[in-house]
Design an enzyme around this catalytic site. Structure first.
Site, PDB file in Angstrom:
ATOM      1  N   THR B  53      10.493  26.543  36.184  1.00  0.00           N
ATOM      2  CA  THR B  53      10.485  25.501  37.210  1.00  0.00           C
ATOM      3  C   THR B  53      11.830  25.563  37.930  1.00  0.00           C
ATOM      4  O   THR B  53      12.665  26.401  37.595  1.00  0.00           O
ATOM      5  CB  THR B  53      10.335  24.098  36.586  1.00  0.00           C
ATOM      6  N   CYS B  54      12.030  24.670  38.892  1.00  0.00           N
ATOM      7  CA  CYS B  54      13.291  24.763  39.615  1.00  0.00           C
ATOM      8  C   CYS B  54      14.475  24.351  38.744  1.00  0.00           C
ATOM      9  O   CYS B  54      15.605  24.693  39.016  1.00  0.00           O
ATOM     10  CB  CYS B  54      13.245  23.940  40.897  1.00  0.00           C
ATOM     11  N   ASN B  55      14.211  23.633  37.672  1.00  0.00           N
ATOM     12  CA  ASN B  55      15.317  23.200  36.820  1.00  0.00           C
ATOM     13  C   ASN B  55      15.520  24.037  35.576  1.00  0.00           C
ATOM     14  O   ASN B  55      16.511  23.878  34.884  1.00  0.00           O
ATOM     15  CB  ASN B  55      15.113  21.746  36.390  1.00  0.00           C
ATOM     16  N   GLN B 123       6.695  15.074  35.627  1.00  0.00           N
ATOM     17  CA  GLN B 123       6.168  16.359  36.100  1.00  0.00           C
ATOM     18  C   GLN B 123       6.259  17.475  35.064  1.00  0.00           C
ATOM     19  O   GLN B 123       5.378  18.306  34.958  1.00  0.00           O
ATOM     20  CB  GLN B 123       6.899  16.830  37.369  1.00  0.00           C
ATOM     21  N   GLN B 127       3.953  20.810  34.165  1.00  0.00           N
ATOM     22  CA  GLN B 127       4.399  22.180  34.434  1.00  0.00           C
ATOM     23  C   GLN B 127       4.285  23.048  33.184  1.00  0.00           C
ATOM     24  O   GLN B 127       3.886  24.209  33.262  1.00  0.00           O
ATOM     25  CB  GLN B 127       5.846  22.155  34.945  1.00  0.00           C
ATOM     26  N   GLY B 196      10.689   2.002  62.162  1.00  0.00           N
ATOM     27  CA  GLY B 196      11.903   2.821  62.207  1.00  0.00           C
ATOM     28  C   GLY B 196      11.691   4.109  61.451  1.00  0.00           C
ATOM     29  O   GLY B 196      10.621   4.345  60.890  1.00  0.00           O
TER      30      GLY B 196
END
Lengths: 292, 428
Positions: B53-55, B123, B127, B196
């Protein structure tokens, strides 16, 4: 004669034992629901429902035995009424839990059920199983045999529903305070959402209102059956009418003006205070409607 | 100590390496089958699983030989080195490795999100599940890793259910979701109005949509901007002049503009609540200076939160999560113990079973050999012989089994010897 009295004693004993079992299960259930709430565990309340359900079965059996033992519907004295109101609250809770899963609700309701059951166990048996003024009145004819149990059952079930409405009202006010004061503490995390309090509270109120209406009507019919008078101006009758009008008032403004939330919560609490006064206070004021 | 195999893990995470290193070691999903095959083709590696994973990157393998954990770890390092053409010193510097119970513990912790950057974020469990599925598809996992991973998922579920680790929001935008749930119970069917285009407000709106809000109205002074964002978020652009008219449609109003004054005032909201027949409304003001009049809070059924409120909840939740993490660690400890014990137990039973079968089949083989000399036997005699032989087998094996069970601390050379003699034989 000897044999039948022995059977009666035996029935009395088994009724007490069953009620004790129910009491024990309610107590365990109450502790369990407190633990669930305190630890924020996500374990669904299935175990809890099973516990309370088992207690309910034992309780039902106890009431059933009492009924056949005494030969009349066993809600004519405080001992029996305490037991029956506990039973009605549990029944109402079990039906409700089919649809709603609110953790905080059993934590508040089960200790209450426990207390009512305990009171019933601790109260002494009355000298006469049937109060003097009911003597003969219940068993007079087929109509009174049906209408009296119906009257009491309807009223007590409406009280059970109003207790839930009351609890929802209180939970609503606390949760609303947490949100408005921006104090996000233990209550904020554990109490249900405002919309849920409002929805369950209002549903219970509607159910309670219908039951109370029918309860009052059957009461009036029974009055007439007994002595030909529909209304005695007895304190309890008057208070019941006031209760009924308060709930009618809430329902009316809910439907016409969309009253909800805080206002309905506050009124539900007021309504319940009057219910308590009707139920317990009217006893103190005397009058003819004193049983139960 | 794991019976006939060891579990070994080599990994790198946000705790040990910066993103520059992690991205070099990451596995591309489309090539994961290939990588898994290369991994299990190696010597000493019988099963393999890669979580990327990205971590973090975790390579989990099972090696069929005992006491070869070190060698297996070197194999995994070598695999990473070759696969990513990455300097092996660099690898050794940034990666960590574990074997046996420490590897099991690491797998449990990662899957339960205790090793995550935001502890408790949900998550990672998904994963890891996906990674396990890929490995199953690639046929690179067998009995050992399947057993390990299935347990890891059970542990993750336990941690989630029994602790409050994932129950509270730790970022402002999630806090908005949490608050909305405390008012509306569910976001299903709710309408969000976003006024906004502040980044944080947009993120909060996205989270609300992800959690079930069904519609979003986007208001901007510049209609083009509103339209642009609405296209992107599948929302509905609203002209700035119309926002007051449309406000009663919304359960949740999020405001984040650069306006120096209140855009949403008390009277507007009172009107909106009337139109809504008092169905509650929630206002989230992420602008500084504030754009929503805080006095709106005095109205029944209207709830106003500004950026400080959200931040204070997020902060409180963060420390709460740390406390819950301690409870989760305790769960992991016991689970690791149980799992290692179960593995060793399974092994011991296999040895005992094999031993008994061996002795029993020897004995009955002898009976068959003597049959000729015994002549024909009646059924009763046959039965008596069987009972007798079984009794002998039991008498002979029982003290040995007892001794085996007593000496089972996982490292007993005694057990090793019996395993050599019987367990392997049984497999052949």
């Amino acid at each position: 004669m000897l044999l039948s009295s022995r059977i009666l004693i035996c029935a009395r004993k088994s009724m007490t034992i069953l009620l004790m079992i129910a009491l024990l299960l309610y107590m365990v259930g109450a502790f369990y629901s407190i633990i669930i709430l305190a630890t924020k565990s996500k374990h669904a309340g299935r175990g809890l429902i099973a516990l309370v359900g088992a207690g309910f079965i034992a309780h039902t059996a106890a009431i059933g035995i009492d009924w056949s033992r005494l030969g009349h519907f066993p809600i004519v004295n405080p001992k029996e009424v305490s037991s029956f109101i506990a039973w009605a609250i549990v029944a109402y809770y079990l039906v409700m839990s089919l649809r709603y899963h609110v953790r905080a609700l059993p934590t508040i309701i089960l200790p209450l059920v426990f207390v009512f059951t305990l009171i019933s166990l601790l109260l002494p048996d009355p000298a006469q199983s049937l109060p003097l003024m009911l003597e003969g009145a219940i068993t007079a004819n087929v109509v009174t045999q049906i209408i009296f149990p119906a009257h009491v059952t309807l009223v007590i079930f409406s009280y059970a529903a109003f207790i839930v409405t009351f609890v929802c009202g209180v939970m609503y006010l606390i949760q609303e305070h947490e949100l408005k004061a921006k104090h996000f503490g233990a209550a904020f995390q554990r109490l249900p959402a405002l919309n849920t309090c409002d929805e369950i509270g209002y549903r219970s109120l509607s159910i309670g209102f219908v039951l109370l209406t029918l309860g009052v009507v059957t009461g009036i019919v029974w009055n007439n059956q007994r002595d030909g008078r529909y209304w005695h101006n007895d304190p309890k009758e008057v208070m019941a009418l006031v209760t009924w009008m308060i709930y009618l008032f809430i329902m009316h403004y809910r439907l016409t003006a969309g009253w909800r939330g805080r206002r309905v919560a506050l009124l539900s609490i007021v309504g319940f205070v009057v219910v308590l006064l009707t139920w317990l206070g009217a006893r103190a004021l005397g009058g003819y409607h004193v049983f139960g | 100590m794991i019976a006939d195999m060891s579990i070994v893990l080599v990994g790198v995470s946000h705790k040990t390496a910066a993103v520059e290193i992690r991205e070099r070691l990451a596995f591309v999903e489309t090539h994961i089958h290939d990588a898994l095959h290369q991994l299990v083709d190696r010597e000493l590696i019988s099963e393999g699983l890669i979580v990327s994973t990205c971590n973090r990157v975790e390579v989990i393998v099972a090696t069929p030989k005992q006491n070869e954990a070190e060698a297996a770890i070197s194999q995994v390092y070598d695999f990473l080195h070759r696969y990513h053409s990455c300097d092996s010193h660099l690898l050794r510097k940034h990666c960590y490795h574990h074997s046996d119970s420490s590897a099991i513990k690491h797998v449990f912790r990662v899957t339960s999100s205790l090793d995550s950057m935001v502890v408790g974020e949900p998550q990672i469990t998904g994963q890891v599940k996906e990674a396990f599925q890929r490995a199953q598809e690639a046929d690179s996992v067998g009995h050992s890793l399947t057993r390990l991973m299935n347990r890891a998922f059970v542990v993750a579920k336990r941690v989630r259910n029994e602790t409050g680790i994932g129950s509270s929001a730790v970022s402002i935008s999630f806090v908005a979701v949490e608050l909305a749930k405390k008012v509306f119970e569910t976001l299903k069917g709710t309408t969000v109005m976003l006024i906004g285009a502040g980044e944080m407000a947009e993120l909060a709106a996205r989270h609300l949509l992800n959690y079930g809000a069904s519609r979003i109205l986007i208001v901007n002074r510049t209609y083009e901007n509103a339209k642009h964002l609405a296209d992107e978020m599948k929302g509905e652009p609203v002209h700035f002049e119309e926002f007051e008219k449309r406000m009663p449609e919304a359960e949740i109003v999020i405001c984040s503009t650069g306006a120096p004054h209140y855009l949403v005032n008390h009277d507007q909201v009172r009107g909106a609540l009337d139109t809504r027949r008092n169905r509650p409304m929630m206002f989230i003001d992420i602008s500084v200076p504030r754009n929503i009049d805080p006095a709106i809070s005095n109205l029944d059924n209207a709830f106003v939160f500004d950026v400080d409120d959200l931040e204070s909840i997020a902060e409180a939740n963060r420390s709460e999560r740390e406390r819950e993490a301690l409870r989760a660690e305790a769960i992991i400890e016991t689970e690791v113990e149980h799992f290692t014990a179960a593995l060793a137990e399974g092994d011991l039973n296999a040895v005992i079973g094999a031993f008994r079968r061996e002795v029993s089949s020897m004995t009955f083989a002898e009976l068959d050999r003597s049959r000729k000399r015994l002549g024909s036997l009646s059924e009763d005699q046959e039965e008596a012989l069987r009972v007798m032989l079984n009794a002998i087998v039991n008498k002979f094996t029982q003290p040995v089994i007892k001794q085996l069970r007593e000496s089972d601390d996982g490292h007993s050379p005694y057990l090793e010897a019996w395993r050599e003699m019987y367990h392997h034989k049984d497999k052949e």
